[in-house]
Design a protein around this motif. Sequence first.
Motif, PDB file in Angstrom:
ATOM      1  N   ARG A  12       0.876  -1.179   0.000  1.00 54.84           N
ATOM      2  CA  ARG A  12       0.000   0.000   0.000  1.00 54.84           C
ATOM      3  C   ARG A  12       0.899   1.210   0.000  1.00 54.84           C
ATOM      4  O   ARG A  12       1.651   1.429   0.953  1.00 54.84           O
ATOM      5  CB  ARG A  12      -0.796   0.006   1.313  1.00 54.84           C
ATOM      6  CG  ARG A  12      -2.267  -0.054   1.177  1.00 54.84           C
ATOM      7  CD  ARG A  12      -2.974   0.050   2.513  1.00 54.84           C
ATOM      8  NE  ARG A  12      -2.148   0.140   3.667  1.00 54.84           N
ATOM      9  CZ  ARG A  12      -1.844  -0.879   4.473  1.00 54.84           C
ATOM     10  NH1 ARG A  12      -2.339  -2.073   4.256  1.00 54.84           N
ATOM     11  NH2 ARG A  12      -1.055  -0.695   5.517  1.00 54.84           N
ATOM     12  N   HIS A  13       0.860   1.956  -1.077  1.00 58.56           N
ATOM     13  CA  HIS A  13       1.823   3.048  -1.215  1.00 58.56           C
ATOM     14  C   HIS A  13       1.117   4.387  -1.307  1.00 58.56           C
ATOM     15  O   HIS A  13      -0.064   4.462  -1.659  1.00 58.56           O
ATOM     16  CB  HIS A  13       2.715   2.789  -2.420  1.00 58.56           C
ATOM     17  CG  HIS A  13       3.515   1.520  -2.290  1.00 58.56           C
ATOM     18  ND1 HIS A  13       3.524   0.537  -3.240  1.00 58.56           N
ATOM     19  CD2 HIS A  13       4.287   1.078  -1.284  1.00 58.56           C
ATOM     20  CE1 HIS A  13       4.295  -0.462  -2.828  1.00 58.56           C
ATOM     21  NE2 HIS A  13       4.766  -0.151  -1.636  1.00 58.56           N
ATOM     22  N   ALA A  14       1.884   5.443  -1.013  1.00 60.97           N
ATOM     23  CA  ALA A  14       1.318   6.793  -0.934  1.00 60.97           C
ATOM     24  C   ALA A  14       0.445   7.096  -2.133  1.00 60.97           C
ATOM     25  O   ALA A  14       0.875   6.970  -3.282  1.00 60.97           O
ATOM     26  CB  ALA A  14       2.458   7.808  -0.867  1.00 60.97           C
ATOM     27  N   GLU A  19      -4.093   2.726  -0.551  1.00 57.59           N
ATOM     28  CA  GLU A  19      -3.865   3.679   0.543  1.00 57.59           C
ATOM     29  C   GLU A  19      -5.030   4.654   0.631  1.00 57.59           C
ATOM     30  O   GLU A  19      -5.455   5.029   1.729  1.00 57.59           O
ATOM     31  CB  GLU A  19      -2.540   4.422   0.339  1.00 57.59           C
ATOM     32  CG  GLU A  19      -2.014   5.034   1.637  1.00 57.59           C
ATOM     33  CD  GLU A  19      -1.767   6.528   1.555  1.00 57.59           C
ATOM     34  OE1 GLU A  19      -1.152   7.069   2.461  1.00 57.59           O
ATOM     35  OE2 GLU A  19      -2.217   7.166   0.589  1.00 57.59           O
ATOM     36  N   MET A  20      -5.574   5.049  -0.539  1.00 54.12           N
ATOM     37  CA  MET A  20      -6.710   5.976  -0.516  1.00 54.12           C
ATOM     38  C   MET A  20      -7.929   5.306   0.138  1.00 54.12           C
ATOM     39  O   MET A  20      -8.707   5.944   0.844  1.00 54.12           O
ATOM     40  CB  MET A  20      -7.049   6.462  -1.936  1.00 54.12           C
ATOM     41  CG  MET A  20      -5.983   7.344  -2.565  1.00 54.12           C
ATOM     42  SD  MET A  20      -5.447   8.729  -1.521  1.00 54.12           S
ATOM     43  CE  MET A  20      -6.893   9.763  -1.504  1.00 54.12           C
ATOM     44  N   PHE A 104       0.388   9.977   8.457  1.00 52.11           N
ATOM     45  CA  PHE A 104       1.381  10.716   7.673  1.00 52.11           C
ATOM     46  C   PHE A 104       1.682  10.034   6.341  1.00 52.11           C
ATOM     47  O   PHE A 104       1.668   8.812   6.224  1.00 52.11           O
ATOM     48  CB  PHE A 104       2.657  10.902   8.500  1.00 52.11           C
ATOM     49  CG  PHE A 104       2.399  11.757   9.710  1.00 52.11           C
ATOM     50  CD1 PHE A 104       2.258  13.123   9.592  1.00 52.11           C
ATOM     51  CD2 PHE A 104       2.219  11.170  10.955  1.00 52.11           C
ATOM     52  CE1 PHE A 104       1.969  13.917  10.690  1.00 52.11           C
ATOM     53  CE2 PHE A 104       1.937  11.948  12.066  1.00 52.11           C
ATOM     54  CZ  PHE A 104       1.805  13.328  11.931  1.00 52.11           C
ATOM     55  N   LEU A 105       1.983  10.882   5.363  1.00 55.80           N
ATOM     56  CA  LEU A 105       2.186  10.441   3.971  1.00 55.80           C
ATOM     57  C   LEU A 105       3.520   9.707   3.795  1.00 55.80           C
ATOM     58  O   LEU A 105       4.562  10.209   4.214  1.00 55.80           O
ATOM     59  CB  LEU A 105       2.171  11.686   3.067  1.00 55.80           C
ATOM     60  CG  LEU A 105       2.468  11.463   1.587  1.00 55.80           C
ATOM     61  CD1 LEU A 105       1.310  10.741   0.914  1.00 55.80           C
ATOM     62  CD2 LEU A 105       2.750  12.787   0.876  1.00 55.80           C
ATOM     63  N   ASP A 106       3.457   8.559   3.125  1.00 60.12           N
ATOM     64  CA  ASP A 106       4.649   7.837   2.638  1.00 60.12           C
ATOM     65  C   ASP A 106       5.742   7.698   3.691  1.00 60.12           C
ATOM     66  O   ASP A 106       6.910   7.997   3.439  1.00 60.12           O
ATOM     67  CB  ASP A 106       5.218   8.532   1.389  1.00 60.12           C
ATOM     68  CG  ASP A 106       5.966   7.542   0.479  1.00 60.12           C
ATOM     69  OD1 ASP A 106       5.962   6.334   0.782  1.00 60.12           O
ATOM     70  OD2 ASP A 106       6.555   7.972  -0.534  1.00 60.12           O
ATOM     71  N   GLU A 107       5.352   7.209   4.860  1.00 62.96           N
ATOM     72  CA  GLU A 107       6.340   7.029   5.930  1.00 62.96           C
ATOM     73  C   GLU A 107       7.448   6.085   5.497  1.00 62.96           C
ATOM     74  O   GLU A 107       8.608   6.245   5.860  1.00 62.96           O
ATOM     75  CB  GLU A 107       5.657   6.502   7.200  1.00 62.96           C
ATOM     76  CG  GLU A 107       6.559   6.498   8.421  1.00 62.96           C
ATOM     77  CD  GLU A 107       7.280   5.191   8.649  1.00 62.96           C
ATOM     78  OE1 GLU A 107       8.052   5.109   9.604  1.00 62.96           O
ATOM     79  OE2 GLU A 107       7.090   4.222   7.866  1.00 62.96           O
TER      80      GLU A 107
END
Length: 402
Positions: A12-14, A19-20, A104-107
């Motif tokens: 699951r990526h930014a 992710e959405m 938080f985005l794309d940790e």
Amino acid sequence: MGCDRPQGGYSRHAFDDAEMQLRQWFAEQAQRRGLDVENDRNGNVWAWWGAPAPGAVVTGSHLDSVPGGGAFDGPLGVVSALLAVDELRVRGITPARPLAVACFLDEEGGRFGLPCLGSRLLTGAADADQARRLHDADGVSLADAARRVGFDPSTMGPDPARLATVGTFVELHVEQGRLLRSVDPTAAVGVASEIVAHGRWRLTITGQGNHAGTTALTDRSDPMIPAAAAVLAARRALSGFDGAVATVGRIVPVPGGTNVIASAVSLWLDVRHADATVTAAVVDAIVADVRAEAAAEGCTVMVQRESMSDRVAFDPGLGLEISGRLDVPVIPTAAGHDAGVFAAHVPTAMLFVRNPSGVSHAPDEHADAADCVTGVQALADVLENLVGDINPAARHVGAGDE
Ligand code: GLV
Ligand code: MN
Ligand code: MN
């Protein structure tokens, strides 16, 4: 969500669909609890109990995963935060300070390469122009990926007003390793003392693309040879650097054909040690081996540092207070977290929930349900102390007392 069926695990990526979908789930869960959900300018989502104001207590984690990751890294902190809000309500707390749950985005930096992207952008630790130009493995830029899901990338960048609302940050996370067990076999939860220095380097090795059968050994400039040297050096170069780790987890030959000598290879090196100077020395030692092998093979090497996080010591007073309050051990970690970014700005703490296998960033990552519940209770205790209670006299003392 984002389940990777062939390998197991989650990818699951930014800003991708999975992710959405999880962001949508988070918004629904937060709204169901009466929290006010808002997106910030940097792709992070916040759910507020009380109006945003300076001195807020913020908890949460991230919803993205590494490729083929486990179920707990990130989501455990988010779910535990929502459940801790429920627990505070059950306890009858009326927070004296606002409380926010943030994602938080794309940790992991799994899509755009720069870990803790959302918290770095917010705090100004990442340059927004450079970040907008970061691109994923398919060449999609962060700016385009953000636009695709309705975020305006032009507003990304330092957000001092939002940062000023964060009085204290607390992140709960699954433990990544088994240190907790070795320090105290009875402890289901631990508190973080520090994050070691860690960084990512991209090595681009260029040779001569050619035929796998007809090219004499003396005519080859095969970039896979120095790439192989990098993989081995990532283990062998460590002997003089106690406590250091180095990993090549991603390697991409171009064009990537069985019967083709690659014309170039990109590989990514992840190096970690408590001391940033040792981390740099390990990288130098590995790169020296790669350059020597490349010279012998007639290849060239380009090294680009993609990210670096210096050692972070979490607020010692807060950490000691929490470990005393919960009566749990304090342990360091070699994993990066958004909490490490916030620690440069506000008192920050982390709670770890025991992971019996110690495995993380892989499908076998695990935390027992009972330990997760202990983690929620611990987080609720910490948050309760931090937010305070406007009206302690009105509190429920416990079900039996009502
Ligand atoms: C994130 O989990 C990292 O340590 O790379
Ligand atoms: Mn994480
Ligand atoms: Mn992770």
